[in-house]
Design a protein around this motif. Structure first.
Motif, PDB file in Angstrom:
ATOM      1  N   PHE A  76      86.491  76.414 158.201  1.00 61.15           N
ATOM      2  CA  PHE A  76      85.832  77.397 159.056  1.00 61.15           C
ATOM      3  C   PHE A  76      84.487  76.933 159.617  1.00 61.15           C
ATOM      4  O   PHE A  76      84.065  77.427 160.662  1.00 61.15           O
ATOM      5  CB  PHE A  76      85.650  78.711 158.288  1.00 61.15           C
ATOM      6  CG  PHE A  76      86.943  79.279 157.785  1.00 61.15           C
ATOM      7  CD1 PHE A  76      87.866  79.827 158.661  1.00 61.15           C
ATOM      8  CD2 PHE A  76      87.267  79.237 156.440  1.00 61.15           C
ATOM      9  CE1 PHE A  76      89.073  80.336 158.206  1.00 61.15           C
ATOM     10  CE2 PHE A  76      88.467  79.744 155.972  1.00 61.15           C
ATOM     11  CZ  PHE A  76      89.375  80.292 156.858  1.00 61.15           C
ATOM     12  N   GLY A  77      83.826  76.012 158.922  1.00 57.55           N
ATOM     13  CA  GLY A  77      82.549  75.530 159.400  1.00 57.55           C
ATOM     14  C   GLY A  77      81.401  75.930 158.490  1.00 57.55           C
ATOM     15  O   GLY A  77      81.582  76.617 157.480  1.00 57.55           O
ATOM     16  N   THR A  78      80.194  75.498 158.851  1.00 59.20           N
ATOM     17  CA  THR A  78      79.001  75.764 158.061  1.00 59.20           C
ATOM     18  C   THR A  78      77.878  76.279 158.951  1.00 59.20           C
ATOM     19  O   THR A  78      77.777  75.893 160.127  1.00 59.20           O
ATOM     20  CB  THR A  78      78.526  74.494 157.326  1.00 59.20           C
ATOM     21  OG1 THR A  78      77.286  74.766 156.652  1.00 59.20           O
ATOM     22  CG2 THR A  78      78.311  73.332 158.295  1.00 59.20           C
ATOM     23  N   VAL A  79      77.024  77.115 158.390  1.00 51.06           N
ATOM     24  CA  VAL A  79      75.868  77.610 159.142  1.00 51.06           C
ATOM     25  C   VAL A  79      74.804  76.536 159.294  1.00 51.06           C
ATOM     26  O   VAL A  79      73.814  76.731 160.011  1.00 51.06           O
ATOM     27  CB  VAL A  79      75.255  78.857 158.455  1.00 51.06           C
ATOM     28  CG1 VAL A  79      76.232  80.016 158.481  1.00 51.06           C
ATOM     29  CG2 VAL A  79      74.812  78.539 157.034  1.00 51.06           C
ATOM     30  N   GLN A  80      74.994  75.394 158.648  1.00 48.93           N
ATOM     31  CA  GLN A  80      74.018  74.314 158.738  1.00 48.93           C
ATOM     32  C   GLN A  80      74.148  73.508 160.029  1.00 48.93           C
ATOM     33  O   GLN A  80      73.252  72.737 160.376  1.00 48.93           O
ATOM     34  CB  GLN A  80      74.178  73.368 157.536  1.00 48.93           C
ATOM     35  CG  GLN A  80      74.035  74.050 156.184  1.00 48.93           C
ATOM     36  CD  GLN A  80      72.706  74.761 156.018  1.00 48.93           C
ATOM     37  OE1 GLN A  80      71.663  74.236 156.396  1.00 48.93           O
ATOM     38  NE2 GLN A  80      72.740  75.968 155.462  1.00 48.93           N
ATOM     39  N   LYS A  81      75.255  73.652 160.752  1.00 44.28           N
ATOM     40  CA  LYS A  81      75.459  72.964 162.029  1.00 44.28           C
ATOM     41  C   LYS A  81      75.513  74.009 163.131  1.00 44.28           C
ATOM     42  O   LYS A  81      76.238  74.999 163.021  1.00 44.28           O
ATOM     43  CB  LYS A  81      76.757  72.153 162.006  1.00 44.28           C
ATOM     44  CG  LYS A  81      76.780  71.044 160.968  1.00 44.28           C
ATOM     45  CD  LYS A  81      78.122  70.307 160.992  1.00 44.28           C
ATOM     46  CE  LYS A  81      78.159  69.196 159.947  1.00 44.28           C
ATOM     47  NZ  LYS A  81      79.480  68.497 159.952  1.00 44.28           N
ATOM     48  N   GLU A  82      74.790  73.767 164.218  1.00 48.22           N
ATOM     49  CA  GLU A  82      74.645  74.802 165.242  1.00 48.22           C
ATOM     50  C   GLU A  82      75.972  75.217 165.855  1.00 48.22           C
ATOM     51  O   GLU A  82      76.255  76.410 165.998  1.00 48.22           O
ATOM     52  CB  GLU A  82      73.694  74.329 166.340  1.00 48.22           C
ATOM     53  CG  GLU A  82      73.410  75.406 167.376  1.00 48.22           C
ATOM     54  CD  GLU A  82      72.319  75.029 168.358  1.00 48.22           C
ATOM     55  OE1 GLU A  82      71.957  75.887 169.189  1.00 48.22           O
ATOM     56  OE2 GLU A  82      71.833  73.875 168.290  1.00 48.22           O
ATOM     57  N   ASP A  83      76.804  74.242 166.234  1.00 48.04           N
ATOM     58  CA  ASP A  83      78.062  74.623 166.883  1.00 48.04           C
ATOM     59  C   ASP A  83      78.978  75.370 165.924  1.00 48.04           C
ATOM     60  O   ASP A  83      79.639  76.352 166.301  1.00 48.04           O
ATOM     61  CB  ASP A  83      78.760  73.389 167.462  1.00 48.04           C
ATOM     62  CG  ASP A  83      79.147  72.365 166.404  1.00 48.04           C
ATOM     63  OD1 ASP A  83      78.513  72.323 165.326  1.00 48.04           O
ATOM     64  OD2 ASP A  83      80.091  71.585 166.656  1.00 48.04           O
TER      65      ASP A  83
END
Length: 724
Positions: free
Chosen positions: A614-621
């Motif tokens: 799903f992704g991480t809040v640490q990377k902007e995109d």
């Protein structure tokens, strides 16, 4: 308002009006700033599941939801129908494992059983022996077995034991001949572990503690080896970031080890939800010694999703530059992905089901699927490059393979579909014949004899054709009146169906259409399909569902007031974002134990391991992608949302209970429609895994009855007298 419309409104609201409404949630807001964008979270306080006010609200909501659901006419009849279906099958067998000496280990459930029990038999015709009954293990408690692992010689079997859906429990070891448990218990574990070829040593991974709400419980875990008959306190870690800091083991990775007896190599793998294997190898003899000389086997950049072995080769499936995947091999004596050779190139219209890859004495077997619903079985003989498609004894939507080992010719294939129960066959390569070898009882379901299965594709928002499976009764009118239940998932490259589950088919017996859109994020069309519904491309997942619903309306299968959508776990994103983007299109939404507040996922214990999907809040995109897939943050005050049933499991180790709780609280405060928003937390369950049979039936009855009520099916409408 016309009298008929007033009466309809009163009938639709009756169960809610017959009792006081649910209490509003306590609200304490917090504001986060994500890459310069402030985002207000009005119910941050609900994340504290130990807070007395939060607990009181959740319990009051659950009691209200339970009373409302129980009052729906027709719900109890659905449960009775499910019990009838179950009673017809004298034995239901699953999770078969066959050892070198032809011992069959499996779960079996009978109509009188609430939990599957562990059995063993000597060969297909052998006498069946009950090894362990979780319902009678301790007086006053009902456990469930979370997985099992027999030794290669069948002398021992290890299995996980847990209760109330927590999944985390203990691993027990049983002597198969005496049917007695060894005294040692491996605590804070899930499943049965993995036996090494010596049939005496078990690899397992304990958590750091048993607190489902503790972020540290699953961080920096260590794989250990246990030798049967020795104190657990002597078990030493063999694979972890602490032992091998140079291997790049992340704190959220689950490190596991094993020994492959064919290649005589030890393997160390780092597991998360990432489909791409990250593993190392070393000589088998080195595993029990200090400083194992690990060498890279697969890296995530290789996009390898599964592998099997024989004495000479390592065979693997890769999606690298091949959207529908290809089969490759490399010599076990010199593993090197870069120098591997292609055995089976990519198909233009079929995706390899990487979990169905098996080696036998005769060669390599694998399964390919077209659009996720048409399965074919292929065979590659040893020392050959000529792939053969095997003629199946019946059409199949799914194929599941079981083998004994790479030295045996034995192969079993289980075939199934949307309206046909699973059938098990033995395949003999020497004759090219399939022979029926059922383990489960064979059952007839005459009420489903007139069901029609329609496999179509519909254009999505961007023109991409999306497969859509429809199941309905022959003669169902195409005039927009059929209640339609849309079931979807769309994550982790998991395919939805074809599955045969009679309780779901009860929807068709009410004149309804069961619709399964194979949305992007799943694996129906291969790894490219998965990547097209992941992280920054995640919106395709719910937009595919919306497009499928619009197609059904435009083609007169149903209408907006007749559509219910359902999805669980990661399917909560699918349902939550579909209903928040197009609330006008759906009559009912039922997200079960769902991810509803995606941007806060990393703040729950199971969140970090899900970053690859799903992704991480640490990377902007990726942070922006998480906000976009976050149904909680897309709720708008004053919008008219559909009738919604939100569920949670208080012991859920996968999706923490505050995820659905926050969504339900904000939805209740936001909606301007007169449709009910029910929030039910099951305090005796988790993610649905390990639920008793009756609880499974009750959960399905809640889903079906709530959906049929709000799609207007007459027999599920409350009586006028309920208002008095």
């Amino acid at each position: 308002m016309k009298p008929t419309l007033l009466l309809a409104a009163l009938l639709a609201a009756a169960p809610c009006l017959a009792q006081p409404g649910p209490p509003a949630a306590p609200a304490v807001a917090a504001t986060d700033t994500y890459f310069g964008v402030p985002v207000t979270d009005p119910y941050r306080n609900l994340e504290n599941l130990d807070d007395a006010a939060v607990q009181s609200w959740m319990k009051a909501q659950s009691e209200y939801a339970r009373r409302t659901l129980d009052a729906i006419p027709g719900r109890s009849a659905l449960i009775e129908r499910m019990k009838d279906f179950d009673s017809r099958k004298a034995a239901r067998v699953s999770e078969l494992r066959v050892t070198d000496n032809d011992l069959y280990f499996y779960f079996k459930s009978r109509p009188q059983d609430q939990q599957p029990k562990l059995y063993c038999r000597d060969g297909y015709q052998g006498r069946e022996v009950l090894l362990f009954d979780p319902e009678n293990h301790e007086t006053g408690k009902v456990f469930n077995i979370t997985g099992f692992s027999p030794t290669n010689d069948g002398s021992k079997v290890s299995f996980g034991l847990t209760e109330k859906g927590a999944e985390l429990g203990r691993t027990l070891i049983l002597d198969v001949n005496t049917r007695k448990l060894y005294p040692e218990q491996l605590l804070l574990t899930r499943g049965g572990g993995e036996w090494l070829p010596d049939n005496q040593t078990l690899a397992y991974l304990p958590y750091n503690n048993g607190d489902l709400k503790d972020m540290a419980a699953r961080q920096n875990t260590q794989c250990r080896l246990h030798r049967v008959g020795t104190p657990v306190a002597q078990d030493q870690p063999v694979f972890s970031s602490q032992l091998y800091p140079k291997l790049g083991i992340r704190s959220s990775d689950y490190p596991y080890v094993g020994i492959d007896r064919d290649t005589k190599l030890a393997y160390g793998f780092l597991y998360s939800v990432d489909r791409y294997l990250h593993g190392y190898y070393a000589p088998a003899a080195a595993l029990t010694k200090p400083n194992v000389p690990w060498q890279p086997l697969f890296r995530p950049a290789d996009e390898v999703t599964n592998f099997v072995t024989d004495e000479q080769y390592i065979y693997f499936v890769t999606a690298k530059n091949t959207p529908r995947q290809k089969l490759m091999r490399m010599p076990a004596a010199q593993p090197n992905v870069a120098a591997a050779e292609v055995l089976v190139p990519e198909s233009p219209d079929e995706a390899i089901k990487d979990e169905q890859l098996k080696t036998t004495k005769d060669g390599l077997y694998f399964v390919r699927v077209r659009n996720g619903v048409q399965a074919k079985l292929y065979f590659l003989p040893r020392n050959s490059r000529s792939v053969q498609e095997l003629k199946l004894p019946q059409p199949a939507g799914l194929i599941e393979l079981v083998t004994k080992n790479a030295q045996s010719p034995d192969l079993w294939a289980t075939l199934g579909g949307w309206t046909t129960d699973r059938q098990r066959y033995r395949y003999t390569a020497a004759t090219g014949r399939f022979t029926s070898e059922p383990l489960s009882s064979e059952v007839q379901y005459p009420e489903f004899a007139n069901l029609v299965v329609e496999e179509i594709t519909v254009p999505s928002h961007d023109g991409v054709p999306v497969p859509l499976s429809l199941v309905y009764r022959k003669g169902t009118p195409r005039n927009g009146t059929a209640p339609t239940l849309m079931v979807g998932y769309g994550a982790y490259s998991k395919s939805t169906g074809p599955f045969f589950y009679p309780p779901y088919l009860l929807w068709t017996q009410q004149g309804g259409v069961l619709a399964v859109p194979h949305v992007r994020g799943g694996g129906e069309l291969g790894e490219e399909w998965h990547k097209a519904g992941q992280k920054t491309t995640k919106p395709n997942t719910w937009k595919d569902l919306i497009a499928a619903a619009q197609y059904l309306v435009q083609n007169q299968y149903t209408s907006p007031g007749k559509i219910a959508i359902n999805g669980g776990s990661a399917g909560g994103i699918l349902v939550g974002r579909a209903m928040t983007e197009r609330p006008d299109l759906f009559a009912v939404a039922i997200p079960e134990v769902g991810i509803m507040n995606a941007v806060r996922m990393e703040n729950s214990p199971n969140g970090p391991v899900n970053v690859p999907e799903f992704g991480t809040v640490q990377k902007e995109d990726e942070c922006k992608a998480l906000l976009e897939m976050d149904a909680y943050h897309h709720l708008q005050k004053g919008a008219k949302y559909p009738a919604t049933l939100v569920t949670a499991g208080f012991n859920d180790p996968r999706v923490i209970a505050w995820q659905p709780a926050k969504f339900a609280a904000r939805l209740q405060a936001s909606t301007a429609s007169d449709k009910p928003v029910l929030f039910f937390t099951d305090y005796e369950a988790g993610h649905g895994i390990g639920d008793s049979k009756l609880k499974q039936f009750e959960t399905m009855a809640d889903l079906l009855a709530f959906g049929l009520w709000h799609t207007g099916v007459p027999t599920f409408q409350p009586k006028v007298t309920a208002l008095k």
